[in-house]
Scaffold this motif. Structure first.
Motif, mmCIF file in Angstrom:
data_model
loop_
_atom_site.group_PDB
_atom_site.id
_atom_site.type_symbol
_atom_site.label_atom_id
_atom_site.label_comp_id
_atom_site.label_asym_id
_atom_site.label_seq_id
_atom_site.Cartn_x
_atom_site.Cartn_y
_atom_site.Cartn_z
ATOM 1 N N GLY A 124 0.816 -1.211 0.000
ATOM 2 C CA GLY A 124 0.000 0.000 0.000
ATOM 3 C C GLY A 124 0.847 1.257 0.000
ATOM 4 O O GLY A 124 0.558 2.229 -0.710
ATOM 5 N N SER A 125 1.933 1.243 0.772
ATOM 6 C CA SER A 125 2.821 2.401 0.826
ATOM 7 C C SER A 125 3.509 2.641 -0.515
ATOM 8 O O SER A 125 3.741 3.790 -0.915
ATOM 9 N N LEU A 126 3.824 1.560 -1.229
ATOM 10 C CA LEU A 126 4.492 1.696 -2.522
ATOM 11 C C LEU A 126 3.594 2.306 -3.592
ATOM 12 O O LEU A 126 4.084 2.752 -4.630
ATOM 13 N N LYS A 127 2.290 2.332 -3.341
ATOM 14 C CA LYS A 127 1.371 2.886 -4.335
ATOM 15 C C LYS A 127 1.592 4.384 -4.562
ATOM 16 O O LYS A 127 1.094 4.935 -5.535
ATOM 17 N N VAL A 128 2.316 5.054 -3.689
ATOM 18 C CA VAL A 128 2.617 6.466 -3.907
ATOM 19 C C VAL A 128 3.777 6.629 -4.884
ATOM 20 O O VAL A 128 4.029 7.744 -5.372
ATOM 21 N N CYS A 129 4.486 5.530 -5.168
ATOM 22 C CA CYS A 129 5.607 5.577 -6.118
ATOM 23 C C CYS A 129 5.073 5.464 -7.543
ATOM 24 O O CYS A 129 4.195 4.647 -7.826
ATOM 25 N N LYS A 130 5.610 6.248 -8.428
ATOM 26 C CA LYS A 130 5.081 6.323 -9.792
ATOM 27 C C LYS A 130 5.250 5.006 -10.551
ATOM 28 O O LYS A 130 4.393 4.631 -11.359
ATOM 29 N N TYR A 131 6.347 4.279 -10.313
ATOM 30 C CA TYR A 131 6.524 3.021 -11.036
ATOM 31 C C TYR A 131 5.442 2.007 -10.657
ATOM 32 O O TYR A 131 4.969 1.228 -11.498
ATOM 33 N N GLU A 132 5.045 2.000 -9.395
ATOM 34 C CA GLU A 132 3.996 1.095 -8.939
ATOM 35 C C GLU A 132 2.648 1.510 -9.518
ATOM 36 O O GLU A 132 1.850 0.665 -9.937
ATOM 37 N N ALA A 133 2.406 2.817 -9.556
ATOM 38 C CA ALA A 133 1.158 3.320 -10.135
ATOM 39 C C ALA A 133 1.062 2.963 -11.606
ATOM 40 O O ALA A 133 -0.008 2.573 -12.104
ATOM 41 N N ASP A 134 2.177 3.080 -12.340
ATOM 42 C CA ASP A 134 2.185 2.707 -13.755
ATOM 43 C C ASP A 134 1.850 1.228 -13.936
ATOM 44 O O ASP A 134 1.146 0.843 -14.875
ATOM 45 N N GLY A 135 2.358 0.396 -13.022
ATOM 46 C CA GLY A 135 2.200 -1.050 -13.163
ATOM 47 C C GLY A 135 0.774 -1.545 -13.030
ATOM 48 O O GLY A 135 0.420 -2.588 -13.586
ATOM 49 N N ILE A 136 -0.073 -0.828 -12.283
ATOM 50 C CA ILE A 136 -1.444 -1.303 -12.070
ATOM 51 C C ILE A 136 -2.422 -0.730 -13.087
ATOM 52 O O ILE A 136 -3.620 -1.055 -13.054
ATOM 53 N N VAL A 137 -1.926 0.101 -14.016
ATOM 54 C CA VAL A 137 -2.828 0.757 -14.974
ATOM 55 C C VAL A 137 -3.672 -0.229 -15.773
ATOM 56 O O VAL A 137 -4.889 -0.038 -15.904
ATOM 57 N N PRO A 138 -3.112 -1.306 -16.354
ATOM 58 C CA PRO A 138 -3.968 -2.231 -17.112
ATOM 59 C C PRO A 138 -5.099 -2.824 -16.286
ATOM 60 O O PRO A 138 -6.214 -3.010 -16.789
ATOM 61 N N PHE A 139 -4.821 -3.131 -15.001
ATOM 62 C CA PHE A 139 -5.865 -3.693 -14.145
ATOM 63 C C PHE A 139 -6.988 -2.688 -13.910
ATOM 64 O O PHE A 139 -8.169 -3.015 -14.029
ATOM 65 N N VAL A 140 -6.613 -1.473 -13.574
ATOM 66 C CA VAL A 140 -7.605 -0.444 -13.240
ATOM 67 C C VAL A 140 -8.379 -0.008 -14.473
ATOM 68 O O VAL A 140 -9.610 0.104 -14.448
#
Length: 209
Positions: A33-49
């Motif tokens: 959850g804390s890593l979700k503020v990092c841009k690389y992690e946010a980029d990684g979940i884009v296809p799911f969302v």
């Protein structure tokens, strides 16, 4: 020590197992959850969302625009980063991360406020169900047809293998929910134990048959 003694020892490890399951959930939820503020992690979940009927509306651009703007982990493409800013990728990811961390903190309250930990376990189980729905809604969960014969179902891609592990998260959420609910009932009734922990395992096993 004979074989029976070893099995008796293993049978008494159920409480340790529940405690380790709860601790594991807390670590994963708070850390990821804390890593979700990092841009690389946010980029990684884009296809799911983007492909999810439950969350896709949070993004500005429609599917499949994101496919042209994905940043591989560790790589920075300023134009793609700007696209994700406009897409609300990072705003959504930060909000999602806060929710996930909150779930983990609820589980931490088990020793003092088991009723809140019960809610936390339930929410973790619901989150796992939503995550597992990505196997249906996200094309990137399966190996793409790029020339090899092993593609599509049942050949999970890297993203798909990540998602399917939430079947474990689902079971763990239900288990700690039940354990915290028992602790709340014991606290309310003023007794040490009324429902053996084994019943939880038996109920879960029956539900999976």
């Amino acid at each position: 020590m004979n074989i029976t003694s070893l099995f008796e020892l293993a049978a008494r490890a159920d409480r340790l197992g529940v405690a380790l399951t709860r601790l594991g959930l807390i670590i994963v939820l708070v850390w990821i959850g804390s890593l979700k503020v990092c841009k690389y992690e946010a980029d990684g979940i884009v296809p799911f969302v983007a492909n999810s009927p439950f969350m896709g509306f949070f993004y500005h651009y429609p599917v499949p625009d994101y496919k042209k703007h994905m940043n591989p982990e560790g790589q920075l493409v300023p134009a793609n980063r700007q696209w994700h800013e406009e897409n609300h990728t990072y705003t959504f990811s930060s909000g999602l991360g806060a929710v996930i961390v909150f779930y983990g903190l609820l589980l931490c309250l088990h020793p003092w406020r088991p009723e809140f930990a019960t809610l936390g376990g339930f929410l973790v189980a619901v989150m796992a169900v939503v995550t597992l729905s990505f196997l249906i809604t996200t094309p990137e969960s399966w190996v793409a047809s790029l020339g090899d014969t092993t593609h599509g179902f049942p050949y999970l891609s890297g993203r798909g293998r990540l998602v399917v592990k939430d079947t474990i998260m689902l079971g763990a959420g239900v288990l700690v929910m039940a354990d915290s609910a028992k602790a709340y009932l014991r606290k309310r009734r003023g007794v040490r134990a009324e429902i053996p922990v084994e019943e939880t395992s038996e109920t879960l096993a029956s539900a999976m048959r």
